[in-house]
Scaffold this active site. Structure first.
Site, PDB file in Angstrom:
ATOM      1  CG  HIS A   1      80.865  32.346   5.715  1.00 20.59           C
ATOM      2  ND1 HIS A   1      79.841  32.078   5.174  1.00 20.59           N
ATOM      3  CD2 HIS A   1      81.613  33.209   4.696  1.00 20.59           C
ATOM      4  CE1 HIS A   1      79.528  32.601   4.092  1.00 20.59           C
ATOM      5  NE2 HIS A   1      80.653  33.193   3.827  1.00 20.59           N
TER       6      HIS A   1
ATOM      7  CB  CYS B   1      79.340  35.760   5.420  1.00 22.50           C
ATOM      8  SG  CYS B   1      79.168  36.160   3.816  1.00 22.50           S
TER       9      CYS B   1
ATOM     10  CG  ASN C   1      79.472  32.157   0.508  1.00 23.97           C
ATOM     11  OD1 ASN C   1      78.474  32.590   1.405  1.00 23.97           O
ATOM     12  ND2 ASN C   1      80.378  33.185   0.215  1.00 23.97           N
TER      13      ASN C   1
END
Ligand code: ACO
Length: 332
Positions: free
Chosen positions: A259, A114, A289
């Site tokens: 993120h 990420c 996500n």
């Protein structure tokens, strides 16, 4: 010294939109639990004919179109991805093939989970500034975050399958004498404790709802509470570091783009620092996500909404599997 500046962005959102209510039919969960524990309301999954590669190429094409730049002007392509369609050739080379970037522009993939997009910003800054990549005829770099995490999800594991989504976004960057850029990247090998994933054969024909030939081979596993604790610490540390290096306090920065893993992680840090909600852009409610795609996807939507006009200064912060974490100070 010249610094990189994002001059255009493009995104690609996969065709299958899955609401929390849809997941209620496949796993023991509820819209109320997912929304209250994560802030996520929906995510998008690849359908037939879509993959991390097709999304990457579409996002890159959109970034070029939005900036009126042609493929022949691109001197560098970096793709950040945890789950590429294939490892060799690289996704970046395959994007070059699809877009007709055929004059020798450097191309390679990275995997920093990420944090991948911020790692790619840092690499592009270094390569472009020292003249190793791009030149007057090819002054632009395409930095792409793309993911097809649905290929790694176990739709029987409620603790992970509700959290992730597929998607891609690309940034077109170039050196700019007026720009200021600072980045920091870090990692700590900690896969067993906080984030474990068995890498096995992925079935390219498997689409949501997943039907894999070898279901045991490629599930994603995560110690959620452990990652939560790591994430809030990493976010706070990166904000402090970016403040110190840029000389701009979090109270004066225009936006902090984190993120997009969980609204509670961002809220936790926001409250501890006493910062207003408007400073933290969030679109995880629509995408979940999306790992390496999450930060560029947020930046792309901010650009589409006119939030990143000339003069804006932002912090971007990523954290994820590895463990990796990273921060960048960017000016527009
Ligand atoms: N629906 C309903 N109940 C659930 C679900 C679900 N989808 N998932 C878990 N539960 C249950 C658990 O079984 C547990 O029940 P129990 O108390 O009877 O045992 C209860 O909910 C609480 O579970 P926790 O895991 O303690 O829930 P928590 O509040 O910690 O939230 C979450 C879990 C959302 C995963 C959180 O820990 C988190 O966000 N962690 C960070 C994850 C993250 O950021 N990952 C991304 C970084 S890495 C990367 O992006 C690649």
């Amino acid at each position: 010294m010249s610094f990189i500046k994002i001059i255009g962005m493009g995104k690609a959102v996969p065709s299958i939109r899955v609401r929390n209510q849809d997941l209620e039919k496949t796993v023991e969960t509820s819209d109320a639990w997912i929304r209250s524990r994560t802030g996520i309301k929906a995510r998008h999954f690849c359908g037939k004919g879509e993959s991390a590669l097709s999304l990457a190429a579409a996002a890159a094409e959109n970034a070029l179109r939005s900036s009126a730049v042609i493929p022949a002007q691109v001197g560098l392509v970096i793709t950040a991805c945890v789950n590429p369609d294939c490892f060799v050739p690289s996704m970046a080379c395959l994007v070059e093939e699809k877009l007709g970037i055929c004059h020798g522009a450097a191309a390679f993939d990275i995997n920093a989970a990420c944090s991948g997009f911020i790692y790619s910003l840092q690499i592009a800054q270094a390569l472009m500034e020292n003249g190793s990549a791009c030149d007057q005829a090819h002054p632009y770099a395409l930095l792409i975050g793309t993911e097809q995490l649905s290929r790694m999800l176990n739709f029987k594991d409620r603790s992970t399958c509700v959290l992730f989504g597929d998607g891609a976004a690309a940034a077109l960057v170039r050196l700019d004498d007026e720009a200021v850029f600072f980045s920091h990247t870090a990692a700590r090998g900690d896969a067993g404790k906080l984030f474990a994933q068995t890498i096995g054969p992925n079935d390219m024909n498997a689409h949501y709802p997943a039907a894999r030939t070898d279901p045991a081979a490629s599930w994603l596993k995560m110690d959620g509470p452990g990652v939560f604790r790591f994430a809030v610490t990493a976010l706070e540390e990166e904000i402090r570091l970016l403040e110190e290096k840029s000389g701009v306090g979090a109270g004066d920065i225009d936006y902090i783009v984190c993120h997009q893993a969980n609204a509670r992680i961002i809220e936790h840090v926001r409250k501890r620092r006493g910062l207003p909600k408007e400073k933290f852009f969030m679109n995880l409610q629509e995408y979940g996500n999306t790992s390496g795609a999450s930060i560029p996807l947020a930046l792309c939507e901010m650009m589409e909404k006119g939030m990143l006009q000339s003069g804006r200064r932002i912090f971007c912060i990523g954290f994820g599997a590895g463990l990796t974490w990273a921060g960048a100070y960017l000016t527009f």
